[in-house]
Design a protein around this motif. Sequence first.
Motif, mmCIF file in Angstrom:
data_model
loop_
_atom_site.group_PDB
_atom_site.id
_atom_site.type_symbol
_atom_site.label_atom_id
_atom_site.label_comp_id
_atom_site.label_asym_id
_atom_site.label_seq_id
_atom_site.Cartn_x
_atom_site.Cartn_y
_atom_site.Cartn_z
ATOM 1 N N ASN A 107 0.712 -1.230 -0.106
ATOM 2 C CA ASN A 107 -0.108 -0.032 -0.105
ATOM 3 C C ASN A 107 0.718 1.306 0.038
ATOM 4 O OD1 ASN A 107 -2.135 -1.731 0.248
ATOM 5 N ND2 ASN A 107 -2.115 -1.668 2.505
ATOM 6 N N GLY A 108 2.017 1.181 -0.087
ATOM 7 C CA GLY A 108 3.117 2.273 -0.156
ATOM 8 C C GLY A 108 2.596 3.334 -1.238
ATOM 9 N N PHE A 134 0.203 4.735 -1.989
ATOM 10 C CA PHE A 134 -0.611 5.713 -1.692
ATOM 11 C C PHE A 134 -0.133 6.708 -0.907
ATOM 12 C CE2 PHE A 134 -4.007 3.593 -3.400
ATOM 13 C CZ PHE A 134 -4.214 2.516 -2.925
ATOM 14 N N LEU A 135 1.255 6.643 -0.617
ATOM 15 C CA LEU A 135 1.891 7.484 0.030
ATOM 16 C C LEU A 135 3.010 8.512 -0.788
ATOM 17 C CD1 LEU A 135 0.759 6.432 2.740
ATOM 18 C CD2 LEU A 135 2.997 5.883 3.609
ATOM 19 N N PRO A 136 3.055 9.682 -0.224
ATOM 20 C CA PRO A 136 4.087 10.522 -1.115
ATOM 21 C C PRO A 136 5.640 9.852 -0.827
ATOM 22 C CG PRO A 136 3.033 11.912 0.407
ATOM 23 C CD PRO A 136 2.605 10.546 0.738
ATOM 24 N N LYS A 137 6.450 10.160 -1.985
ATOM 25 C CA LYS A 137 7.616 9.456 -2.143
ATOM 26 C C LYS A 137 8.640 9.667 -0.658
ATOM 27 C CE LYS A 137 10.979 8.503 -5.666
ATOM 28 N NZ LYS A 137 10.221 7.602 -6.326
ATOM 29 N N PHE A 147 3.865 6.831 -6.689
ATOM 30 C CA PHE A 147 2.815 7.346 -6.171
ATOM 31 C C PHE A 147 1.667 7.434 -7.115
ATOM 32 C CE2 PHE A 147 0.699 9.631 -3.234
ATOM 33 C CZ PHE A 147 0.225 10.847 -3.453
ATOM 34 N N LEU A 175 -1.690 8.166 -6.934
ATOM 35 C CA LEU A 175 -2.652 9.073 -6.668
ATOM 36 C C LEU A 175 -2.485 10.183 -7.997
ATOM 37 C CD1 LEU A 175 -3.612 8.903 -3.168
ATOM 38 C CD2 LEU A 175 -4.669 7.655 -5.042
ATOM 39 N N GLU A 207 -1.374 8.487 7.630
ATOM 40 C CA GLU A 207 -0.664 7.767 6.709
ATOM 41 C C GLU A 207 -0.375 6.359 7.230
ATOM 42 O OE1 GLU A 207 2.926 9.641 5.672
ATOM 43 O OE2 GLU A 207 2.062 11.044 4.196
ATOM 44 N N VAL A 253 -3.646 4.666 6.526
ATOM 45 C CA VAL A 253 -4.023 4.276 4.967
ATOM 46 C C VAL A 253 -3.194 3.040 4.559
ATOM 47 C CG1 VAL A 253 -3.136 5.104 3.005
ATOM 48 C CG2 VAL A 253 -4.357 6.773 4.420
ATOM 49 N N LEU A 254 -1.978 3.004 5.161
ATOM 50 C CA LEU A 254 -1.320 1.721 4.999
ATOM 51 C C LEU A 254 -1.880 0.641 5.316
ATOM 52 C CD1 LEU A 254 2.605 2.193 5.895
ATOM 53 C CD2 LEU A 254 1.541 2.122 3.496
ATOM 54 N N PHE A 302 -8.640 8.857 3.565
ATOM 55 C CA PHE A 302 -7.957 9.533 2.780
ATOM 56 C C PHE A 302 -8.629 10.900 2.613
ATOM 57 C CE2 PHE A 302 -5.318 6.983 0.106
ATOM 58 C CZ PHE A 302 -5.829 5.692 0.217
ATOM 59 N N TYR A 349 -1.025 17.415 -3.091
ATOM 60 C CA TYR A 349 -1.603 16.238 -2.525
ATOM 61 C C TYR A 349 -3.193 16.022 -1.802
ATOM 62 C CZ TYR A 349 3.404 14.664 -2.199
ATOM 63 O OH TYR A 349 4.672 14.522 -2.495
ATOM 64 N N ARG A 408 -5.327 15.042 -4.604
ATOM 65 C CA ARG A 408 -5.312 13.851 -4.857
ATOM 66 C C ARG A 408 -5.985 12.876 -4.015
ATOM 67 N NH1 ARG A 408 -0.087 13.143 -8.398
ATOM 68 N NH2 ARG A 408 0.773 14.985 -8.515
ATOM 69 N N TYR A 409 -5.729 13.338 -2.687
ATOM 70 C CA TYR A 409 -6.320 12.411 -1.633
ATOM 71 C C TYR A 409 -7.986 12.492 -1.717
ATOM 72 C CZ TYR A 409 -1.975 11.293 0.646
ATOM 73 O OH TYR A 409 -0.697 10.857 0.742
#
Lengths: 234, 213, 308
Positions: free
Chosen positions: A62-63, A65-68, A232, A234, C192, C195-196, C205, C223, C226-227
């Motif tokens: 699921n990483g 969905f997270l920013p870098k 990423f 999204l 975050e 979310v993981l 989100f 960001y 997008r979320y």
Amino acid sequence: MTDLLLDPAIRTWVFLPIVVITFFIGILRHYVSLLLMNKKKVELENIADGQYLLRARLLRENGRFLPKTSFNARRQYLCAEETGYLSKAQQRPAKGPNPMDPSQMTEMLKGNMMNMIPMIVVGGWINWTFSGFVTTRVPFPLTLKFKAMLQRGVDLVSLDSAWVSSASWYFLCMFGLRSIYTLVLGSENAADQSKAMEDQMAMTGSAVNPQADPRAAFKGEWEALQMTQHQFAL
Amino acid sequence: MRFSFIFPPLFQNLRFQMKYQVETQALPYSTIILHCLKYPSKGVFGLLIGNKKGDKVTITGCVPLSHESTPLAPPLELATSLVHGKFGASLVGVYFSNSTPSDTSLNVYATRLADRISNVTSSPAVLVQVMNERLVSDCEQDRLVAYEKDGESWKEAKTIFQGSNFLRGLQAVIRKKLYRELADFENHLDNPEFDFYNTNLSNKLVQVAEFRS
Amino acid sequence: MFSKLIQEFFPRDMTTETDWTQISFEEGRQTLKKWRECGVRRSEEVVEIWEHVISRSSASLGDERWAVLEQVCIAALDSARVDLAQECIDQLHAQFPKSNRVLKLKAMQFESTEHYKNALEIYDRLVEDDPNNNSYRKRRVAVLLAQGKRLDAIKAINDYLKIFLNDPEAWLQLHELFLQENDIAKAVHCLEECVLIQPLNSMYFRRLGDLRYTQGGAENIDYARRYYERALKINPTDLRSQYGILLSNNQIASTTKNAAEKKKAGLAAVEAIDELVNRYQKVSPQNNPESDGILNCLEAMKVTVGSK
């Protein structure tokens, strides 16, 4: 194709008794295990290990969905050379299964005893008591390979594969009555064989089995995480 | 004030004159209390509608916004623009209450919102805090405390309390559990059928408690 | 602890307010069961249902009786009904004299009367007795929160999370505490994590979008947008995400120097407004007399945004 007509006495004295016996044996096993069971006390460290392994897997899956930056920070936390959790865990001294440890021995023995012995004992008794009967017929046609499974104790070459012998009927009942047990005993019952297999994935933490060597698991996750490319999504 | 350089710093606060007198009318007073009662385990937030005449601020209505002590920018911005669009310069301030009963500090989010409102309406906003420990039926004090901005910090302002007369009306309202019918902006965002201006509820309140506005 | 977040999935149908004292036994039982399973915090109503409906024939609850008593006990403690809570605890104690679960209720009773030291003693004992059960550790944190010791609570949750790190409830509580300390960056980190753990939950989100928007700055607003889009994809009926898309695109359109981006954001904002207008047109003016006012506001916004 019913070319065989079974004596109704078989239904009364073989078919139904096997079902009833299997059912009650299952219930008996449930209550006996309740008496003998003691909750598996999992070490906190094992819980933490299990959680970290799960987290490494979640990070990989699921990483995206997270920013870098967030992803890299977390990967760093887990995989860094000296300080990462997975790296540190791999350095721990190996703790293999220890057959000398008395408490582990009793646990293993108890587990085996509860599962295998009743099955063998009762299976053998039923085989002896109800030997040689043809009890029922499955409603769909089957290939010859199923003969070995469904016709234990009855060695007739010309008998159609759909017919089930008494011993096989016992095994079919044992696995088939699972959902009945859930209805009667509630969802947590020790008579359910498959629960023993699902035990490892308990909610309290998917604790790593203390007998298995966790280092291999850590190494696997560490490598997988290092290889993951972050995108990423999204 | 000309003598401030003579007087020692101890007396500097005499320079501050409480500019505002804040009077909260019965209807918004009850609505604020009902908002607190609806969410007893959380802090609440809302906007105050009223008018300013000289140094007297009369609060004639309120719009409950959220039931968390740390409301985030998007719902606040939305609500403020909708309310400002509807009421214009009648938007006079913010009310809030903290989530722990003994906490009487000024909520940072509330002060920030009040500053924003001051910018938007170009006139200093008023901050009203609900004193949680006074929310008991036998308390005779004013449950609301008002603050006004003095330089960079907030100082307590004078409030005009209606007295125990109208508190009896409030008791009747609470006994009928009308707080269950209150809707704040967050409830509206969950389901737009809820009216966060609480028009129907206000009519009921006036009826039940016989408030005279 | 997170009734607000759960209530979003089960918004109260307040357009018809139910009088809980008049419902039938079966309805009451089903309602209590639903609330019990979802962990909803509607304590006053639970107490009402119990007192007016269920307690008259509590024996017909069968085995469910003990779970209901536990639920009513906690609701009574939450509504300051000390008498009712004591009654429930007495009945549960009589039935299960050596139970840890009943002991936990007794500790909660101490908490509600502010005897925090006694409560903490019991929780320490419970944790020692059953270290795998994480609810006792969570109650310890709740005691700290009740005392207003935010920083201690943050430390306690951090320690808890070192072991049970995939617990979204704990991360959510931690993010609330960080917000109260005005530390939005750390709150973002916590969300975050959520979310993981549960990437299909639109609420995380959407909340991340809110936090990023509050942080401000071109990158964060991007960001946020997008979320919000992701949250809307998972849950197309979420009004907050729709508004979020509107706000973030509006902000991007106002601040960006890139003409193509400006145009794209402007169009997206107008699209969001159209969706919102559609939604509000379905609202009945009887329930919400102000819906027309909001529609007008949205139309006005469309004109301003469209002209950017």
